[in-house]
Design a protein around this motif. Structure first.
Motif, short mmCIF file in Angstrom:
data_model
loop_
_atom_site.label_atom_id
_atom_site.label_comp_id
_atom_site.label_asym_id
_atom_site.label_seq_id
_atom_site.Cartn_x
_atom_site.Cartn_y
_atom_site.Cartn_z
N ALA A 57 -28.94 132.52 70.23
CA ALA A 57 -29.36 133.90 70.22
C ALA A 57 -28.42 135.13 70.31
O ALA A 57 -28.37 135.85 69.95
N MET A 58 -29.26 134.75 71.55
CA MET A 58 -28.37 136.45 72.37
C MET A 58 -27.22 136.32 72.88
O MET A 58 -25.97 137.39 72.33
N GLN A 59 -26.50 134.90 72.44
CA GLN A 59 -24.50 135.15 72.36
C GLN A 59 -24.22 135.07 70.80
O GLN A 59 -23.70 136.39 70.99
N ARG A 60 -25.29 135.01 69.76
CA ARG A 60 -24.58 135.17 68.09
C ARG A 60 -24.81 136.89 68.35
O ARG A 60 -24.21 137.79 67.86
N ALA A 61 -25.85 137.42 69.08
CA ALA A 61 -26.22 139.01 68.96
C ALA A 61 -25.36 139.62 69.24
O ALA A 61 -24.74 140.49 69.10
#
Length: 445
Positions: free
Chosen positions: A291-295
């Motif tokens: 999720a952090m990478q997608r953000a």
């Protein structure tokens, strides 16, 4: 000694007649009684009496049938004997000649057990395909047993030690006696119809075949097979088998083993929970990282889509395009200049005055070449001609003629090479060095 009257029998005749009457009237009988006066002589035969409170009968079990017994006969043991009634004429006593001997009660029950087992098995009541698997997690267990027996204490102890979270309900039933089978069947059907249990455990401690006979009831076996809830049977010891064991979905050798099969061990379950918790945490961390990478990627895309950033990208693309366009113009100009220089050089090389001067120089260079070539060719041909003349002269017949010889020829030109080539009277031409003579042949020698 006076002769016997017609209606008077001897003891032998009387015994023979009695024996015939007994054997014809009682071809095969079964007698249940208590063994007494047991004798086993060295011959291998067995002699005994079967008795009850008011009578007794002599019996004989001859070898080798006596060797087929699956128990040890002894005085006071109650047995079931099968044989033929006859008369022992030597003593005038009637007796049973036995074909088989088995323990009473136990043997009868065993025969009834085997017959009923064969019947239910032929109907497919014990087939493995019919049995239901136990649920992976038993949350509520119904235990059908005597509430005061040792089996229920063993089961509850093992369940409390292995899995305290399990809800256990003891369903009290008698496990021995004339009415036990009917009450067990009724309780099993009610427990199945209630829908409150994930599994049912039918259990009791060990005992004789008579003690366990309530669990060999046909109605109970059919109720177990028809149950919608999986049934585990743990009746007696490991060597005890009942029809309830065969009809149940799972048979355990003892009540304690049945409890172990129904629930997981607390330590194993705690270890599995720890493993699942670690897997859950790992999955949570992995999803959080994703999720952090997608953000981060979304933030980069948003930053790239700002108007100022877009203008900067367009300006950078314009600068690159201008540089490429300028480079293309310079390269094209350089190519055109090179082609122009080449065309000028070609024009200068093909100017009329220069071309005429070059042709004049070439003509001046080529003028002496034909004359010299002609002279060389004539000299070479003259030398060759003189060589050919010398060769012809060396082989010419005229040279021979010039040395004083003549060539004789017929009028048709054939050369006379031998005397046989001319006949008397033939006219020949004799060619000499300075002319030809006409001669006639007079003969040959």
């Amino acid at each position: 000694m006076p002769a016997p009257a017609d209606n008077v029998l001897t003891p032998s005749q009387l015994n023979a007649l009695a024996r015939s009457l007994l054997e014809d009237a009682f071809p095969l009988v079964q007698v249940e009684g208590e063994i007494g006066n047991l004798a086993r002589p060295a011959s291998g035969h067995i002699y005994l009496t079967l008795k009850d409170a008011r009578a007794q009968v002599r019996c004989a079990l001859f070898k080798p049938k006596s060797q087929w017994l699956n128990f040890q006969p002894r005085d006071g043991l109650r047995v079931l004997a099968r044989g033929r009634l006859t008369l022992y004429e030597a003593r005038g006593d009637y007796q049973l000649i036995l074909d088989s001997l088995e323990e009473a009660g136990e043997g009868a029950l065993r025969r009834a057990f085997e017959q009923l087992k064969a019947k239910l098995q032929a109907e497919g009541l014990f087939d493995a395909e019919r049995k239901r698997p136990l649920p992976a997690w038993v949350r509520r267990l119904g235990v059908l047993t005597s509430p005061s027996g040792a089996a229920v204490r063993d089961v509850l102890s093992v369940l409390a030690r292995r899995f305290p979270l399990l809800e256990v309900e003891v369903l009290p039933v008698p496990v021995q006696g004339a009415t036990a089978a009917a009450q067990i069947t009724s309780m099993l059907q009610r427990a199945d119809a209630s829908g409150r249990f994930d599994a049912l455990l039918l259990t009791r401690g060990g005992g004789s075949l008579e003690d366990l006979w309530a669990f060999n009831d046909e109605a109970l076996a059919r109720a177990i097979a028809a149950s919608g809830v999986p049934v585990v049977s743990a009746v007696g010891h490991e060597t005890d088998f009942t029809l309830a064991d065969f009809a149940a979905d799972l048979r355990a050798p003892t009540p304690s083993v049945a409890a172990e099969l129904l629930v997981p061990e607390r330590g194993d379950l705690a270890a599995r929970l720890r493993t699942l918790q670690q897997r859950l945490q790992s999955q949570h961390l992995r999803r959080l990282r994703d999720a952090m990478q997608r953000a981060d990627r979304a933030a980069l895309r948003l930053n790239a889509m700002r108007p100022q950033a877009r203008l900067q990208q367009l300006h950078a693309r314009q600068q690159v395009a201008m540089q490429r366009l300028s480079s293309a113009f310079r390269a094209q100009e350089e190519r055109r200049r090179a082609r122009l220089r080449h065309a000028e050089a070609v024009l200068r090389a093909m100017a009329p005055g220069r071309r005429l001067a070059m042709l004049r120089e070439r003509l001046a260079m080529l003028q002496p070449r034909p004359q010299a070539a002609i002279v060389r060719h004539l000299q070479r041909d003259a030398l060759r001609l003189r060589g050919l003349a010398r060769s012809l002269e060396a082989v010419s017949p005229l040279a021979t003629v010039a040395r004083g010889y003549a060539i004789l020829q017929h009028e048709d030109g054939r050369v006379v090479r031998a005397t046989g080539d001319a006949q008397a009277g033939d006219r020949l031409d004799a060619r000499l060095a300075d002319g030809t003579l006409r001669v006639r042949v007079e003969g040959s020698s």
